[in-house]
Design a protein around this motif. Structure first.
Motif, PDB file in Angstrom:
ATOM      1  N   PRO A  48       5.059  -3.020   0.550  1.00  0.00           N
ATOM      2  CA  PRO A  48       3.728  -3.151  -0.072  1.00  0.00           C
ATOM      3  C   PRO A  48       3.588  -2.270  -1.307  1.00  0.00           C
ATOM      4  O   PRO A  48       4.293  -1.267  -1.462  1.00  0.00           O
ATOM      5  CB  PRO A  48       2.779  -2.703   1.037  1.00  0.00           C
ATOM      6  CG  PRO A  48       3.594  -1.753   1.858  1.00  0.00           C
ATOM      7  CD  PRO A  48       4.994  -2.303   1.836  1.00  0.00           C
TER       8      PRO A  48
ATOM      9  N   GLY B 150      -1.528  -5.839   1.728  1.00  0.00           N
ATOM     10  CA  GLY B 150      -0.897  -5.589   3.022  1.00  0.00           C
ATOM     11  C   GLY B 150      -0.477  -6.875   3.711  1.00  0.00           C
ATOM     12  O   GLY B 150       0.633  -6.968   4.251  1.00  0.00           O
TER      13      GLY B 150
ATOM     14  N   PHE C 108       0.484  -0.620  -2.476  1.00  0.00           N
ATOM     15  CA  PHE C 108      -0.923  -0.247  -2.348  1.00  0.00           C
ATOM     16  C   PHE C 108      -1.333   0.623  -3.536  1.00  0.00           C
ATOM     17  O   PHE C 108      -0.616   1.553  -3.916  1.00  0.00           O
ATOM     18  CB  PHE C 108      -1.153   0.522  -1.049  1.00  0.00           C
ATOM     19  CG  PHE C 108      -0.934  -0.302   0.187  1.00  0.00           C
ATOM     20  CD1 PHE C 108      -1.678  -1.445   0.421  1.00  0.00           C
ATOM     21  CD2 PHE C 108       0.027   0.074   1.115  1.00  0.00           C
ATOM     22  CE1 PHE C 108      -1.481  -2.207   1.563  1.00  0.00           C
ATOM     23  CE2 PHE C 108       0.232  -0.674   2.264  1.00  0.00           C
ATOM     24  CZ  PHE C 108      -0.515  -1.825   2.479  1.00  0.00           C
TER      25      PHE C 108
ATOM     26  N   TYR D 157       4.553   2.916   2.845  1.00  0.00           N
ATOM     27  CA  TYR D 157       4.183   1.764   3.660  1.00  0.00           C
ATOM     28  C   TYR D 157       2.732   1.755   4.136  1.00  0.00           C
ATOM     29  O   TYR D 157       2.323   0.798   4.811  1.00  0.00           O
ATOM     30  CB  TYR D 157       5.109   1.671   4.877  1.00  0.00           C
ATOM     31  CG  TYR D 157       6.520   1.292   4.507  1.00  0.00           C
ATOM     32  CD1 TYR D 157       6.877  -0.035   4.251  1.00  0.00           C
ATOM     33  CD2 TYR D 157       7.497   2.270   4.386  1.00  0.00           C
ATOM     34  CE1 TYR D 157       8.166  -0.375   3.898  1.00  0.00           C
ATOM     35  CE2 TYR D 157       8.804   1.933   4.028  1.00  0.00           C
ATOM     36  CZ  TYR D 157       9.134   0.617   3.786  1.00  0.00           C
ATOM     37  OH  TYR D 157      10.405   0.281   3.428  1.00  0.00           O
ATOM     38  N   THR D 158       1.948   2.785   3.829  1.00  0.00           N
ATOM     39  CA  THR D 158       0.553   2.782   4.273  1.00  0.00           C
ATOM     40  C   THR D 158      -0.399   2.881   3.088  1.00  0.00           C
ATOM     41  O   THR D 158      -0.063   3.437   2.042  1.00  0.00           O
ATOM     42  CB  THR D 158       0.268   3.944   5.253  1.00  0.00           C
ATOM     43  OG1 THR D 158       0.346   5.193   4.546  1.00  0.00           O
ATOM     44  CG2 THR D 158       1.260   3.948   6.404  1.00  0.00           C
ATOM     45  N   SER D 159      -1.576   2.355   3.287  1.00  0.00           N
ATOM     46  CA  SER D 159      -2.635   2.410   2.279  1.00  0.00           C
ATOM     47  C   SER D 159      -3.353   3.753   2.368  1.00  0.00           C
ATOM     48  O   SER D 159      -3.844   4.126   3.443  1.00  0.00           O
ATOM     49  CB  SER D 159      -3.626   1.268   2.508  1.00  0.00           C
ATOM     50  OG  SER D 159      -4.875   1.538   1.911  1.00  0.00           O
TER      51      SER D 159
ATOM     52  N   ASP E  73      -6.177  -3.714  -1.270  1.00  0.00           N
ATOM     53  CA  ASP E  73      -5.128  -3.210  -0.390  1.00  0.00           C
ATOM     54  C   ASP E  73      -4.929  -4.100   0.832  1.00  0.00           C
ATOM     55  O   ASP E  73      -3.805  -4.245   1.333  1.00  0.00           O
ATOM     56  CB  ASP E  73      -5.446  -1.771   0.055  1.00  0.00           C
ATOM     57  CG  ASP E  73      -4.864  -0.735  -0.894  1.00  0.00           C
ATOM     58  OD1 ASP E  73      -4.386  -1.123  -1.985  1.00  0.00           O
ATOM     59  OD2 ASP E  73      -4.893   0.465  -0.553  1.00  0.00           O
ATOM     60  N   TYR E  74      -6.005  -4.695   1.331  1.00  0.00           N
ATOM     61  CA  TYR E  74      -5.869  -5.604   2.473  1.00  0.00           C
ATOM     62  C   TYR E  74      -5.071  -6.840   2.063  1.00  0.00           C
ATOM     63  O   TYR E  74      -4.151  -7.273   2.775  1.00  0.00           O
ATOM     64  CB  TYR E  74      -7.249  -6.009   2.995  1.00  0.00           C
ATOM     65  CG  TYR E  74      -7.214  -7.219   3.912  1.00  0.00           C
ATOM     66  CD1 TYR E  74      -6.638  -7.139   5.173  1.00  0.00           C
ATOM     67  CD2 TYR E  74      -7.750  -8.442   3.503  1.00  0.00           C
ATOM     68  CE1 TYR E  74      -6.590  -8.254   6.004  1.00  0.00           C
ATOM     69  CE2 TYR E  74      -7.715  -9.545   4.322  1.00  0.00           C
ATOM     70  CZ  TYR E  74      -7.135  -9.447   5.575  1.00  0.00           C
ATOM     71  OH  TYR E  74      -7.087 -10.543   6.392  1.00  0.00           O
TER      72      TYR E  74
END
Length: 308
Positions: free
Chosen positions: A274, A264, A276, A221-223, A260-261
């Motif tokens: 997401p 997201g 990423f 869930y994170t870049s 990635d933005y």
């Protein structure tokens, strides 16, 4: 310009043979590299006491994770009942001979490898840890401990000073007052060990899903790019809020233009997980690194006098 050196990435980290550590995928036995990898200090018969070979193996592993786009998060833990009993005092640190300017402490090499790795590290201290067993965890993003464990910086009780870059990391994590208390007393404390250990669990299960759940959540869930740059902003930030504002603005502006933005925001609006893909080594801002890194490499020395 000299060619950029290349390193062959392993098809499986479980096939690597590294002294005093063991690397596994999550889930274990996966035929391909998984986004989460688990490193275990692997000297349970010696309470995972730290050795030069262990330092070499950890440094090599984190260098691989740093450049491997398949890796998104790392879990560092230990085999047996104790995370790490500190340095193996039966091996010692030598006799203090040679030039001090040429000495590099082995814990510091590991701490720098963890710190420089673009992928966040979660340390699962499944048992007690002292000395380098604590200091090498300070650059990690998160530390999880067992509430029945004991943790401490016992250097002054062994006639030693702190190492593993702890003079930099420890005050930044807990504040100078608490850091002074921990180092001056050299005591061993239960969690939360003056707030160094972010999470304390009543029972740290050895079942892989238990202590990998957080790493898996980060990986999914994170870049990696956003995570790496955010940690760098905190560790290597300016000395004033005005300078921090200018630096954060430049980095934020770069991030807004990255895929990635867009992914997201899109995944949030579409209520989906997401995807990423940015590799921090390829997509970092043009001003990265925004600090000047000290040269830690040894100066070459002449072995004989030339006849010329």
């Amino acid at each position: 310009m000299a060619p950029i050196p290349t390193i062959d990435l392993p098809a499986s980290y479980e096939s690597l043979s590294l002294t005093h550590i063991k690397i596994s995928h999550s889930p274990i036995g996966s035929p391909t590299v998984t986004p989460v990898v688990v490193i275990s200090l692997n000297r349970p018969e010696n309470n995972n006491a730290f050795t030069p070979q262990m330092a070499d193996s950890l440094t090599q592993a984190f260098h691989l994770f740093h450049i491997d786009p398949r890796i998104k998060a790392v879990v560092l833990t230990g085999a047996g009942k104790m995370f790490c009993a500190g340095s193996d005092l039966e091996i010692g640190f030598g006799d203090g001979g040679g030039r001090a300017v040429d000495f590099r402490d082995i814990g510091g090499r590991v701490a720098l490898a963890i710190h420089r790795c673009h992928k966040p590290t979660i340390v699962a201290l499944q048992g007690s840890a002292v000395g380098v067993g604590m200091t090498m965890t300070l650059p990690a993003a998160i530390r999880i401990c067992h509430e029945k464990g004991k943790y401490g910086f016992v250097f002054t009780r062994r006639g030693l000073t702190i190492e593993s870059c702890a003079s930099y990391f420890l005050p930044r994590l807990v504040g100078f007052s608490r850091a002074m208390h921990l180092i001056t007393t050299g005591g061993v404390y239960p969690p939360p060990c003056r707030n160094i250990l972010a999470i304390s669990l009543p029972r740290l299960s050895r079942r892989r899903p238990k202590f990998c759940r957080l790493a898996q959540d980060i990986a999914e869930y994170t870049s990696s790019l956003a995570s790496s740059m955010s940690r760098a902003l905190m560790w290597e930030g300016p000395s004033s809020p005005e300078e921090a504002h200018l630096l954060e603005s430049r980095v934020f502006h770069h991030m807004v233009g990255q895929p990635d933005y867009k992914e997201g925001v899109g995944s949030f609006l579409e209520k989906r997980k997401p995807r990423f893909k940015a590799d921090p080594r390829e997509s970092c801002p043009p001003n990265f690194p925004w600090w000047t890194a000290a040269n830690i490499f040894l100066e070459p020395s002449a072995t004989k006098t030339s006849k010329l």
